[in-house]
Design a protein around this motif. Structure first.
Motif, PDB file in Angstrom:
ATOM      1  N   MET A 134     -18.989  28.930 -19.593  1.00 44.72           N
ATOM      2  CA  MET A 134     -18.505  27.584 -19.341  1.00 44.72           C
ATOM      3  C   MET A 134     -18.213  27.081 -17.772  1.00 44.72           C
ATOM      4  O   MET A 134     -17.828  28.243 -17.106  1.00 44.72           O
ATOM      5  CB  MET A 134     -17.146  27.234 -20.248  1.00 44.72           C
ATOM      6  N   ARG A 135     -18.916  26.177 -17.362  1.00 41.80           N
ATOM      7  CA  ARG A 135     -18.581  25.638 -15.692  1.00 41.80           C
ATOM      8  C   ARG A 135     -17.342  25.153 -16.024  1.00 41.80           C
ATOM      9  O   ARG A 135     -17.070  24.107 -16.580  1.00 41.80           O
ATOM     10  CB  ARG A 135     -19.630  24.863 -15.557  1.00 41.80           C
ATOM     11  N   TYR A 136     -16.318  25.572 -14.841  1.00 44.11           N
ATOM     12  CA  TYR A 136     -15.160  24.942 -14.891  1.00 44.11           C
ATOM     13  C   TYR A 136     -15.289  23.361 -14.457  1.00 44.11           C
ATOM     14  O   TYR A 136     -14.505  22.559 -15.025  1.00 44.11           O
ATOM     15  CB  TYR A 136     -14.297  25.369 -13.568  1.00 44.11           C
ATOM     16  N   SER A 137     -16.353  22.970 -13.760  1.00 45.21           N
ATOM     17  CA  SER A 137     -16.472  21.442 -13.701  1.00 45.21           C
ATOM     18  C   SER A 137     -16.634  20.786 -14.812  1.00 45.21           C
ATOM     19  O   SER A 137     -16.545  19.480 -14.824  1.00 45.21           O
ATOM     20  CB  SER A 137     -17.618  21.227 -12.720  1.00 45.21           C
ATOM     21  N   ARG A 138     -16.956  21.454 -16.074  1.00 46.32           N
ATOM     22  CA  ARG A 138     -17.423  20.696 -17.402  1.00 46.32           C
ATOM     23  C   ARG A 138     -16.191  21.033 -18.303  1.00 46.32           C
ATOM     24  O   ARG A 138     -16.032  20.282 -19.220  1.00 46.32           O
ATOM     25  CB  ARG A 138     -18.662  21.085 -17.980  1.00 46.32           C
ATOM     26  N   LEU A 139     -15.000  21.785 -17.645  1.00 41.24           N
ATOM     27  CA  LEU A 139     -14.038  22.240 -18.820  1.00 41.24           C
ATOM     28  C   LEU A 139     -13.027  21.009 -18.985  1.00 41.24           C
ATOM     29  O   LEU A 139     -12.633  20.377 -17.916  1.00 41.24           O
ATOM     30  CB  LEU A 139     -13.361  23.416 -17.988  1.00 41.24           C
ATOM     31  N   PHE A 140     -12.830  20.724 -20.219  1.00 38.29           N
ATOM     32  CA  PHE A 140     -11.980  19.761 -20.724  1.00 38.29           C
ATOM     33  C   PHE A 140     -10.434  20.374 -20.518  1.00 38.29           C
ATOM     34  O   PHE A 140     -10.051  20.793 -21.505  1.00 38.29           O
ATOM     35  CB  PHE A 140     -12.058  19.395 -22.137  1.00 38.29           C
ATOM     36  N   ASN A 141     -10.022  20.089 -19.235  1.00 40.02           N
ATOM     37  CA  ASN A 141      -8.576  20.338 -18.847  1.00 40.02           C
ATOM     38  C   ASN A 141      -7.970  20.041 -17.625  1.00 40.02           C
ATOM     39  O   ASN A 141      -9.090  19.526 -16.897  1.00 40.02           O
ATOM     40  CB  ASN A 141      -8.332  21.873 -19.119  1.00 40.02           C
ATOM     41  N   GLN A 142      -6.973  20.000 -17.324  1.00 41.63           N
ATOM     42  CA  GLN A 142      -6.260  19.532 -16.012  1.00 41.63           C
ATOM     43  C   GLN A 142      -5.151  20.358 -15.999  1.00 41.63           C
ATOM     44  O   GLN A 142      -4.252  20.496 -16.659  1.00 41.63           O
ATOM     45  CB  GLN A 142      -5.845  17.954 -16.197  1.00 41.63           C
ATOM     46  N   THR A 143      -5.329  21.333 -14.809  1.00 40.99           N
ATOM     47  CA  THR A 143      -4.183  22.184 -14.395  1.00 40.99           C
ATOM     48  C   THR A 143      -3.161  21.363 -13.761  1.00 40.99           C
ATOM     49  O   THR A 143      -3.746  20.283 -13.039  1.00 40.99           O
ATOM     50  CB  THR A 143      -4.517  23.356 -13.702  1.00 40.99           C
ATOM     51  N   LEU A 144      -1.802  21.684 -13.713  1.00 44.92           N
ATOM     52  CA  LEU A 144      -0.731  20.940 -13.247  1.00 44.92           C
ATOM     53  C   LEU A 144      -0.244  21.733 -11.781  1.00 44.92           C
ATOM     54  O   LEU A 144      -0.064  22.971 -12.014  1.00 44.92           O
ATOM     55  CB  LEU A 144       0.438  20.755 -13.918  1.00 44.92           C
ATOM     56  N   ARG A 145       0.085  20.934 -10.670  1.00 40.28           N
ATOM     57  CA  ARG A 145       0.470  21.685  -9.715  1.00 40.28           C
ATOM     58  C   ARG A 145       1.894  22.373  -9.912  1.00 40.28           C
ATOM     59  O   ARG A 145       2.437  23.411  -9.608  1.00 40.28           O
ATOM     60  CB  ARG A 145       0.449  20.841  -8.444  1.00 40.28           C
ATOM     61  N   THR A 146       2.808  21.564 -10.417  1.00 40.98           N
ATOM     62  CA  THR A 146       4.057  21.831 -10.856  1.00 40.98           C
ATOM     63  C   THR A 146       4.218  21.854 -12.687  1.00 40.98           C
ATOM     64  O   THR A 146       3.285  21.214 -13.199  1.00 40.98           O
ATOM     65  CB  THR A 146       5.169  20.770 -10.627  1.00 40.98           C
ATOM     66  N   SER A 147       4.985  22.715 -12.910  1.00 39.14           N
ATOM     67  CA  SER A 147       5.115  22.800 -14.366  1.00 39.14           C
ATOM     68  C   SER A 147       6.068  21.563 -14.797  1.00 39.14           C
ATOM     69  O   SER A 147       6.994  21.110 -14.166  1.00 39.14           O
ATOM     70  CB  SER A 147       5.515  24.111 -14.748  1.00 39.14           C
ATOM     71  N   PRO A 148       5.711  21.052 -16.182  1.00 40.51           N
ATOM     72  CA  PRO A 148       6.639  20.191 -16.568  1.00 40.51           C
ATOM     73  C   PRO A 148       7.945  20.563 -16.812  1.00 40.51           C
ATOM     74  O   PRO A 148       8.514  21.642 -16.936  1.00 40.51           O
ATOM     75  CB  PRO A 148       6.026  19.856 -18.048  1.00 40.51           C
ATOM     76  N   ALA A 149       9.050  19.658 -16.328  1.00 42.91           N
ATOM     77  CA  ALA A 149      10.357  19.947 -16.368  1.00 42.91           C
ATOM     78  C   ALA A 149      10.832  20.166 -17.710  1.00 42.91           C
ATOM     79  O   ALA A 149      11.867  20.943 -17.801  1.00 42.91           O
ATOM     80  CB  ALA A 149      11.114  18.607 -15.739  1.00 42.91           C
ATOM     81  N   GLN A 150      10.441  19.464 -18.681  1.00 44.94           N
ATOM     82  CA  GLN A 150      10.936  19.361 -19.980  1.00 44.94           C
ATOM     83  C   GLN A 150      10.396  20.996 -20.662  1.00 44.94           C
ATOM     84  O   GLN A 150       9.940  20.698 -21.828  1.00 44.94           O
ATOM     85  CB  GLN A 150      10.455  18.258 -20.744  1.00 44.94           C
ATOM     86  N   SER A 151      10.582  21.956 -20.085  1.00 44.09           N
ATOM     87  CA  SER A 151      10.229  23.315 -21.106  1.00 44.09           C
ATOM     88  C   SER A 151      11.106  24.258 -20.289  1.00 44.09           C
ATOM     89  O   SER A 151      11.314  24.223 -19.161  1.00 44.09           O
ATOM     90  CB  SER A 151       8.790  23.502 -21.133  1.00 44.09           C
ATOM     91  N   GLU A 152      11.494  25.266 -21.136  1.00 44.19           N
ATOM     92  CA  GLU A 152      12.285  26.456 -20.565  1.00 44.19           C
ATOM     93  C   GLU A 152      11.572  27.599 -20.756  1.00 44.19           C
ATOM     94  O   GLU A 152      11.513  28.608 -19.809  1.00 44.19           O
ATOM     95  CB  GLU A 152      13.773  26.293 -21.556  1.00 44.19           C
ATOM     96  N   ALA A 153      10.758  27.693 -21.878  1.00 45.41           N
ATOM     97  CA  ALA A 153      10.214  29.345 -22.194  1.00 45.41           C
ATOM     98  C   ALA A 153       8.866  29.498 -21.263  1.00 45.41           C
ATOM     99  O   ALA A 153       8.184  28.151 -21.156  1.00 45.41           O
ATOM    100  CB  ALA A 153       9.709  29.026 -23.646  1.00 45.41           C
TER     101      ALA A 153
END
Length: 570
Positions: free
Chosen positions: A1-20
RNA sequence: CGGGGUGUGGCUCAGCCCGGUGUAGAGCGCACGGUUCGGGUCCGUGAGGUCGGCGGUUCAAAUCCGCCCACCCCGACCA
């Protein structure tokens, strides 16, 4: 799989609403998106991971004779009414009416559905033993979903059902599952322990839970460090001390104004809480009606509601209100079994061995000293109804117990004949006699398992998947160079890996090296290969394992065989 | 269900206490142009927001008040 085609979006910062950590990284790395509380969308990376977990499970289940089925997730209410769970399970069950007004149920589990099918299919002892399993969605409207996939409302689960002629057959299949489950978790590189557990809403006689020990877990496990004893706190037992050598003394009524708690009482009388008994009032749901229950335990012990529910066959317990208690003739704060009525009295099995206890007088401002079970009061139900605590003595060897938190990733139950009797699943034996099928039920939560693996295998940069569950074995990235030798080499190698059937994610994006490296760490594929001008001039292509700091250069022509060797371990 | 917390673009947040800066801000991400090229380069331009919802107070509400909703954490609960 080419990353440029991968259906996803990484986040620079992790979402605040999670602890685990698992929840944070799975979200940040683009595996998971929440849709509602306890309801998640699995993006392609998660789906691939789950698929890998599922194939491990399928292989292992087939190896013990399992045959895969797919049972509906929408059930007619009738089958749940037949086993009674339509009535005993309340808010947790998803219900709706179809267009014709028929009551329908969203599957929380599939015992009823299995039994309904087994009823039609199994006629003869010649068809037994049998083992069917499925990997299927469940819906449980949990009062409090938490920690992402650790506790979701909609989740996918392996559930298998063993069908046998008798207890001996069940024991064989139960043992097979016990061993197979250990193998499944081992292949997923998740350390688990099997512990004794409560059978809860499933009914049944014997059960084990497979626990991943981690503070994030919500179950408390009692462990003995000197022998093998390990049990869920809901059912853990321990050695209780006695003082039955004392002589019985005369009951004495004493004045204890405003001493409504054990703490106040022992302070006032200057005695040990071990010389007192406390009465805990609960309303128990029993066979469709509510009944007031008085549970009597030693003053320093804590009532264990799971044990109590078991002892009296209650389907539910809630704290009693003051009005409930007054109806029994007891006085809150000064209650005891002596002289109360219309109440089910349950006495902890330690109490009959304790002499001359101080208990409430059922009169405001008074307690009774030197009260003794048998002489001063009686009851029909004596059972172990208190919780084991850290430091209590192991029931097997007497060593002090310790406690740890854990996540239940799997469980196995001996159901016996409860469901087959309710659902009339019978077979004819050699003599033409009709007998109920003996059942077992076994489960593993796939999403929860994936989250636990993430919990176990991550570092400060992201996930570190074990090879067998990783969405891709190889994360390949290229670093753009001036003379342009890198790109063709990378493209060429990528095509080669694809042709060789190696699962590879190729980061072909036109962005800086740092971003690619960071994303590679975050996504967590077990091996990273880097094609760069620097590596090429050093003789080849760089290979690094995610869990290892150091990398090494391999000549271009050796890369494919090397990776094939790694992938063959898959 | 009880306790605590939070809702402002895909993500992280500022602004709110003490209403008014006129089209509601920043960083990240996204689009375009340039720049850089081994660990989230730098510069510029741009798109994107019913300020959770409804109602109220007011000349004026992201900001004050009320009700509701959602989400997170702790407890109860739970294969």
């Amino acid at each position: 799989m080419r990353y440029s085609r991968l259906f996803n979006q990484t986040l620079r910062t992790s979402p605040a609403q999670s602890e685990a950590a698992s929840h944070q990284y799975l979200t940040q790395a683009g595996y998971l998106r929440p849709l509602a509380s306890g309801i998640f969308a699995y993006l392609p990376l998660a789906q691939r991971t789950l698929r890998n977990i599922a194939s491990i499970i399928r292989e292992e289940m087939e190896a013990i004779g399992g045959q895969e089925v797919s049972l509906p997730i929408v059930h007619p209410a009738e089958i749940w009414q037949q086993t009674g769970r339509w009535y005993t399970i309340t808010a947790e069950m998803g219900r709706f009416k179809d267009r014709n007004g028929h009551d329908m149920v969203l599957a929380m589990t599939h015992e009823e559905a299995v039994a309904a099918i087994v009823h039609d299919v199994i006629q003869s002892y010649r068809q037994l033993p049998a083992l069917i399993y499925q990997i299927q969605l469940k819906w449980r409207d949990d009062p409090r979903p938490r920690a992402g996939l650790i506790r979701a409302r909609e989740f996918t689960m392996l559930d298998s059902y063993s069908l046998d002629r008798d207890e001996e057959g069940l024991e064989v299949q139960y043992q097979a599952h016990y061993n197979t489950y250990h193998r499944i978790f081992e292949r997923c590189e998740l350390p688990v322990i099997a512990i004794q557990s409560d059978s809860g809403m499933m009914g049944g006689v014997q059960a084990h839970e497979f626990m991943y020990l981690n503070p994030i877990g919500e179950d408390t496990i009692m462990l003995c460090s000197s022998c093998s004893y390990a049990a869920n706190r809901q059912v853990a037992t321990f050695q209780k001390d006695h003082n039955s050598s004392e002589d019985l003394k005369e009951v004495e009524k004493i004045v204890t104004p405003e001493k409504k708690t054990i703490a106040d009482l022992v302070e006032f009388l200057q005695i040990s809480p071990k010389r007192t008994a406390k009465a805990v009032f609960l309303m128990a749901e029993m066979h469709g009606t509510e009944k007031l229950v008085l549970a009597l335990v030693r003053g320093d012990m804590e009532l264990n509601e799971a044990k109590l529910a078991h002892a009296i066959q209650a389907s539910g317990l809630r704290p009693a209100t003051e009005e409930d208690i007054l109806l029994s003739g007891a006085v809150p704060g000064y209650a005891s079994p002596i002289g109360i009525k219309n109440t089910l009295v349950v006495v902890d099995d330690q109490i009959p061995h304790l002499r001359n206890l101080t208990v409430g007088a059922n009169q405001s401002g008074y307690h009774l000293k030197n009260v003794n079970f048998g002489r001063d009061y009686q009851t029909d139900i004596i059972a172990d109804i208190v919780s084991a605590e850290e430091g209590f003595l192991c029931p097997q060897c007497g060593h002090p117990l310790s406690s740890q938190r854990g996540v239940e990733v799997g469980n196995i139950f001996k159901l016996g004949t409860f469901y087959s009797e309710q659902m009339e699943c019978q077979y004819l034996d050699e003599n033409g006699a009709s007998k109920p099928i003996v059942m077992g039920s076994y489960g593993i939560g796939l999403g929860r398992l994936m989250a636990c693996i993430a919990e176990e295998h991550h570092d400060e940069n992201g996930l570190c998947w074990p090879l067998q569950v990783a969405p891709y074995n190889i994360h390949m990235l290229s670093i753009k160079d001036k003379d342009g030798a890198v790109q063709p080499t990378a493209e060429d190698l990528y095509e080669q890996l694809l042709a060789a059937g190696i699962s590879v994610l190729y980061d072909d994006r036109d962005i800086s090296a740092g971003v690619k490296f960071n994303d590679a760490d975050l996504l967590g594929m077990p091996y990273r290969i880097t094609i760069s001008a620097r590596a090429l001039s050093n003789g080849g292509i760089e290979i690094k394992s995610r869990s290892n700091e150091t990398s090494h250069i391999l000549p271009r022509e050796q890369v494919l065989p090397y990776l094939q060797k790694i992938a063959s371990r898959h």
